[in-house]
Design a protein around this motif. Structure first.
Motif, PDB file in Angstrom:
ATOM      1  N   ASN A  17     -58.033 -18.943  -0.951  1.00  0.00           N
ATOM      2  CA  ASN A  17     -58.417 -20.046   0.023  1.00  0.00           C
ATOM      3  C   ASN A  17     -57.084 -20.696   0.480  1.00  0.00           C
ATOM      4  O   ASN A  17     -56.207 -20.866  -0.470  1.00  0.00           O
ATOM      5  N   VAL A  26     -59.504 -24.734   4.297  1.00  0.00           N
ATOM      6  CA  VAL A  26     -59.233 -24.718   5.797  1.00  0.00           C
ATOM      7  C   VAL A  26     -59.273 -23.150   6.391  1.00  0.00           C
ATOM      8  O   VAL A  26     -59.092 -22.811   7.583  1.00  0.00           O
ATOM      9  N   GLY A  27     -59.540 -22.196   5.248  1.00  0.00           N
ATOM     10  CA  GLY A  27     -59.473 -20.688   5.794  1.00  0.00           C
ATOM     11  C   GLY A  27     -59.063 -19.854   4.319  1.00  0.00           C
ATOM     12  O   GLY A  27     -59.150 -20.400   3.138  1.00  0.00           O
ATOM     13  N   SER A  28     -59.113 -18.679   4.813  1.00  0.00           N
ATOM     14  CA  SER A  28     -58.670 -17.671   3.581  1.00  0.00           C
ATOM     15  C   SER A  28     -58.276 -16.484   4.050  1.00  0.00           C
ATOM     16  O   SER A  28     -58.003 -16.180   5.371  1.00  0.00           O
ATOM     17  N   VAL A  29     -57.621 -15.635   3.258  1.00  0.00           N
ATOM     18  CA  VAL A  29     -56.792 -14.632   3.488  1.00  0.00           C
ATOM     19  C   VAL A  29     -56.806 -13.657   2.336  1.00  0.00           C
ATOM     20  O   VAL A  29     -56.680 -14.358   0.996  1.00  0.00           O
ATOM     21  N   THR A  40     -48.563 -20.679   6.421  1.00  0.00           N
ATOM     22  CA  THR A  40     -49.847 -21.499   6.707  1.00  0.00           C
ATOM     23  C   THR A  40     -49.852 -22.270   8.116  1.00  0.00           C
ATOM     24  O   THR A  40     -48.565 -22.489   8.312  1.00  0.00           O
TER      25      THR A  40
END
Length: 51
Positions: A17, A26-29, A40
């Motif tokens: 995360n 605010v997102g994931s990868v 980021t």
């Protein structure tokens, strides 16, 4: 829970995360073990392994 920043080596393969400086996800990868964490979009963000 280990906080990783861009450029650090991923300790294990998994979904990470992206957490902003305010603590919001605010997102994931997905990153493989041994690869570097990507840049980021937000300043002072970090990564934590998803659970």
């Amino acid at each position: 829970m280990e906080k990783l920043t861009s450029g650090k080596i991923a300790p294990k393969t998994g979904e990470y995360n992206i957490v902003s400086s305010s603590g919001k996800v605010v997102g994931s990868v997905r990153v493989k073990k041994g690869n570097r964490m990507p840049p980021t979009r937000h300043a002072n963000s970090h990564f934590v392994i998803g659970e």
